[in-house]
Design an enzyme around this catalytic site. Structure first.
Site, PDB file in Angstrom:
ATOM      1  N   LYS A   1     -11.034  20.383  -2.141  1.00 42.49           N
ATOM      2  CA  LYS A   1     -11.383  20.725  -0.604  1.00 42.49           C
ATOM      3  C   LYS A   1     -10.032  20.271   0.145  1.00 42.49           C
ATOM      4  O   LYS A   1      -9.209  19.470  -0.604  1.00 42.49           O
ATOM      5  CB  LYS A   1     -12.544  19.523  -0.122  1.00 42.49           C
TER       6      LYS A   1
ATOM      7  N   ASP B   1     -13.454  17.982  -7.245  1.00 46.63           N
ATOM      8  CA  ASP B   1     -13.628  17.577  -5.752  1.00 46.63           C
ATOM      9  C   ASP B   1     -12.577  18.521  -5.012  1.00 46.63           C
ATOM     10  O   ASP B   1     -11.770  17.701  -4.152  1.00 46.63           O
ATOM     11  CB  ASP B   1     -13.468  16.238  -5.586  1.00 46.63           C
TER      12      ASP B   1
ATOM     13  N   LYS C   1      -1.724   3.150  -2.623  1.00 42.61           N
ATOM     14  CA  LYS C   1      -3.005   3.184  -2.119  1.00 42.61           C
ATOM     15  C   LYS C   1      -3.369   1.564  -2.595  1.00 42.61           C
ATOM     16  O   LYS C   1      -3.108   1.266  -3.679  1.00 42.61           O
ATOM     17  CB  LYS C   1      -3.682   4.065  -2.666  1.00 42.61           C
TER      18      LYS C   1
ATOM     19  N   PHE D   1     -11.173   4.233  -0.434  1.00 42.51           N
ATOM     20  CA  PHE D   1     -11.079   3.176  -1.496  1.00 42.51           C
ATOM     21  C   PHE D   1     -10.104   1.754  -0.649  1.00 42.51           C
ATOM     22  O   PHE D   1     -10.110   0.618  -1.102  1.00 42.51           O
ATOM     23  CB  PHE D   1     -10.032   3.590  -2.424  1.00 42.51           C
ATOM     24  N   GLY D   2      -9.622   2.452   0.418  1.00 44.44           N
ATOM     25  CA  GLY D   2      -8.804   1.267   1.232  1.00 44.44           C
ATOM     26  C   GLY D   2      -7.819   1.912   1.824  1.00 44.44           C
ATOM     27  O   GLY D   2      -7.564   3.209   2.100  1.00 44.44           O
ATOM     28  N   ASP D   3      -6.699   1.142   2.050  1.00 42.46           N
ATOM     29  CA  ASP D   3      -5.681   1.669   3.007  1.00 42.46           C
ATOM     30  C   ASP D   3      -4.583   2.426   2.132  1.00 42.46           C
ATOM     31  O   ASP D   3      -4.395   1.722   1.131  1.00 42.46           O
ATOM     32  CB  ASP D   3      -5.048   0.540   3.845  1.00 42.46           C
TER      33      ASP D   3
ATOM     34  N   ALA E   1      -9.152  18.099   2.059  1.00 42.12           N
ATOM     35  CA  ALA E   1      -8.767  16.571   2.344  1.00 42.12           C
ATOM     36  C   ALA E   1      -8.020  16.201   0.838  1.00 42.12           C
ATOM     37  O   ALA E   1      -7.255  15.271   1.026  1.00 42.12           O
ATOM     38  CB  ALA E   1      -9.940  15.745   2.361  1.00 42.12           C
ATOM     39  N   ASN E   2      -8.334  16.867  -0.090  1.00 42.87           N
ATOM     40  CA  ASN E   2      -7.447  16.455  -1.279  1.00 42.87           C
ATOM     41  C   ASN E   2      -6.261  17.492  -1.740  1.00 42.87           C
ATOM     42  O   ASN E   2      -5.878  17.202  -2.962  1.00 42.87           O
ATOM     43  CB  ASN E   2      -8.512  16.370  -2.684  1.00 42.87           C
TER      44      ASN E   2
END
Ligand SMILES: Nc1ncnc2c1ncn2[C@@H]1O[C@H](COP(=O)(O)OP(=O)(O)OP(=O)(O)O)[C@@H](O)[C@H]1O
Length: 514
Positions: free
Chosen positions: A358, A356, A248, A232-234, A360-361
């Protein structure tokens, strides 16, 4: 030149069923007729209204005749803009003016629409446009609007298309671009079910934070405060209201079509909807949102320990490797994550499915406590824990999704349970499902599980993560338990998977200290 009666208070004359005008404060309406709006302005406005899907609400508000509503609907089916048709029909009645339209938008809290036509009404009415964007519905404006869509066209967010860091592959991106776009169009269609009022409701029940506070909190989004970059962005570290936070910054992409940006908007909406209402130790806290600045932002608690993914891939960190997680830490993280998912599945009458799960989340705080984040794909599941419902679209990260969801769109809490099973195996074997060696992600996942199963049943010597010292004693027992639970969670038949309640109980046997 028409005359228009209006009060000097809030604009009153938008209920234009008959073009009725307030009797107080009669003034001259010097604005142009709707039919004379410059074409680019009208197009921009219609694009915006179409993206909000509010034409019917507008038509109902002004009590348009059912025949006219049907006419608009018919045109819409033929591919015409329903908002444009609405303007033609209503604008043609009683010579409605830009001022009338402005007043109508005010009544319906369509503030961005007011902004789009403000140049065509007298400046003295501009005060009716709120200074800051009042609701997140404003975010659902078309991609042609520059402010929130001016980011670089980088790749993706969870499961919708490819991630820029290759940490995921999407369901919808697995085939051709054409396939992707048609899938995305379907998703876009499904956005219509949100409805502007629902979005407003969610935005109202969350804390709106002034953008300037975030500018101060991050030292004007200084690169030195950047924590990372996602689909989504930085994400920036900030100091806000005396605490450290993660901010975010949404960089909705602008593409040839608006689909990607709209999907990201939908995910932000979902994230806000669920995360802002859930309070639990193992669920990432979302403090609020900001939409009155250059770009929309979401503000979270700061997870200084980074993502579980980065901690499992510690040896890849630059400029130097991280300290690897111990076996005990891995077990505690697994249990904490299991509790988080258990909470989602059981806290309400209808289970909430994350969709979702995983590494990374899963984010870690300064004490290594895991919290589940990224609720962009969360959805309410079937009414009970064991039930299944058929869904139109499959979302998520393919490698972590079970066969019944991928093949038959069958959604149940079993989807999260399967994903969690894969996570358990990754955590304790140090092997990653995505790196399993074949292109077909579904086969990857099944082969991955089969390989671990056969090693688990045979010689376990090479089963555990061999980048750290082999587990012994309690650690060995815990690691064995975790992989065993992981294998059960990834049973092909969803009925054979344990519930998260059972998973938590089984893990807790070995780790009851938190
Ligand atoms: N609350 C937080 N605290 C600390 N770091 C965070 C927080 N949220 C995100 N990050 C970090 O910022 C980076 C980007 O996160 P983000 O959630 O935007 O992307 P992602 O999960 O990697 O990708 P995607 O958005 O495509 O799912 C990641 O490295 C993540 O660890």
């Amino acid at each position: 030149m028409k005359t228009c009666m209006m009060s000097t208070g809030p604009i009153e004359n938008s209920n234009g069923a008959s073009g009725t005008r307030s009797r107080s404060g009669r003034e001259r309406d010097t604005s142009i007729l709707i039919r004379n709006l410059p074409v680019p302005d009208r197009q921009r406005l219609c694009q915006h209204l179409d993206s909000l899907d509010v034409w019917l609400q507008l038509a109902q508000f002004v009590k348009l005749h059912p025949e006219d509503v049907e006419k608009i609907r018919h045109k819409m089916r033929l591919g015409f803009s329903p908002s444009d048709e609405f303007l033609t029909v209503w604008g043609g009645q009683y010579d409605h003016s830009a001022y009338n339209l402005f007043a109508l938008f005010q009544k319906m809290s369509l503030h961005h629409a007011m902004r789009l036509i403000m140049d065509h009404v007298d400046e003295k009415y501009h005060k009716y446009i709120p200074k800051s964007m009042p609701t997140i519905s404003e975010l659902r404006r078309p991609a042609t609007n520059s402010k929130i869509n001016n980011g670089p066209p980088f790749a993706s967010s969870s499961g919708v298309s490819n991630s820029n860091n290759n940490s995921m592959t999407s369901v919808s991106n697995s085939s051709t671009q054409q396939g992707l776009e048609s899938k995305q169009s379907e998703i876009l269609d499904s956005m219509a079910d949100i409805g502007a009022s629902a979005v407003q409701h969610v935005a109202k029940s969350s804390l709106e934070i002034d953008y300037q506070e975030l500018v101060c909190a991050t030292n004007n989004f200084s690169p030195s405060n950047k924590l990372g970059h996602g689909g989504f962005g930085d994400v920036y570290k900030g100091y806000w209201k005396q605490i450290n936070v993660a901010i975010k910054v949404m960089n909705y992409r602008q593409k040839n079509n608006q689909v990607n940006g709209q999907i990201e908007l939908r995910q932000s909406y979902t994230e806000l909807k669920y995360l802002s209402t859930i309070r639990y130790d193992n669920i990432l806290a979302l403090y609020g949102f900001s939409i009155n600045g250059d770009k929309p932002c979401l503000v979270y608690e700061l997870m200084i320990g980074g993502s579980l993914e980065s901690r499992l891939k510690w040896y890849r960190a630059k400029p130097q490797p991280l300290i690897p997680l111990t076996w005990a830490e891995r077990f505690r993280i697994s249990l904490g994550t299991a509790k988080g998912i258990y909470f989602l599945h059981t806290a309400r009458t209808t289970p909430l499915i994350h969709g979702d799960i995983k590494p990374a989340n899963i984010l870690l705080d300064k004490c290594g406590l895991p919290k589940i984040g990224d609720f962009g794909l969360a959805r309410e599941g079937p009414k009970s824990l064991n039930a299944t419902m058929k869904v139109k679209h499959v979302f998520g990260t393919r490698f972590y999704l079970p066969p019944e969801f991928l093949e038959s769109n069958k959604l149940s809490t079993g989807v999260d349970i399967y994903s969690f099973g894969i996570v358990l195996m990754e955590v304790f074997t140090g092997r990653f499902v995505m790196e399993h060696g074949i292109e077909n992600s579904q086969k990857n996942s099944l082969m991955y599980v089969n390989e671990i199963r056969s090693q688990f049943q045979g010689n376990r010597l090479h089963l555990f993560d061999n980048r750290i010292t082999a587990p012994v004693g309690d650690d060995l027992e815990r690691a064995t338990c975790a992989i065993n639970v992981g294998l059960q969670c990834t049973a092909t038949n969803p009925q054979e998977r344990p519930s998260m309640d059972e998973v938590v109980k089984r893990l807790k046997v070995y780790c009851d200290d938190f």
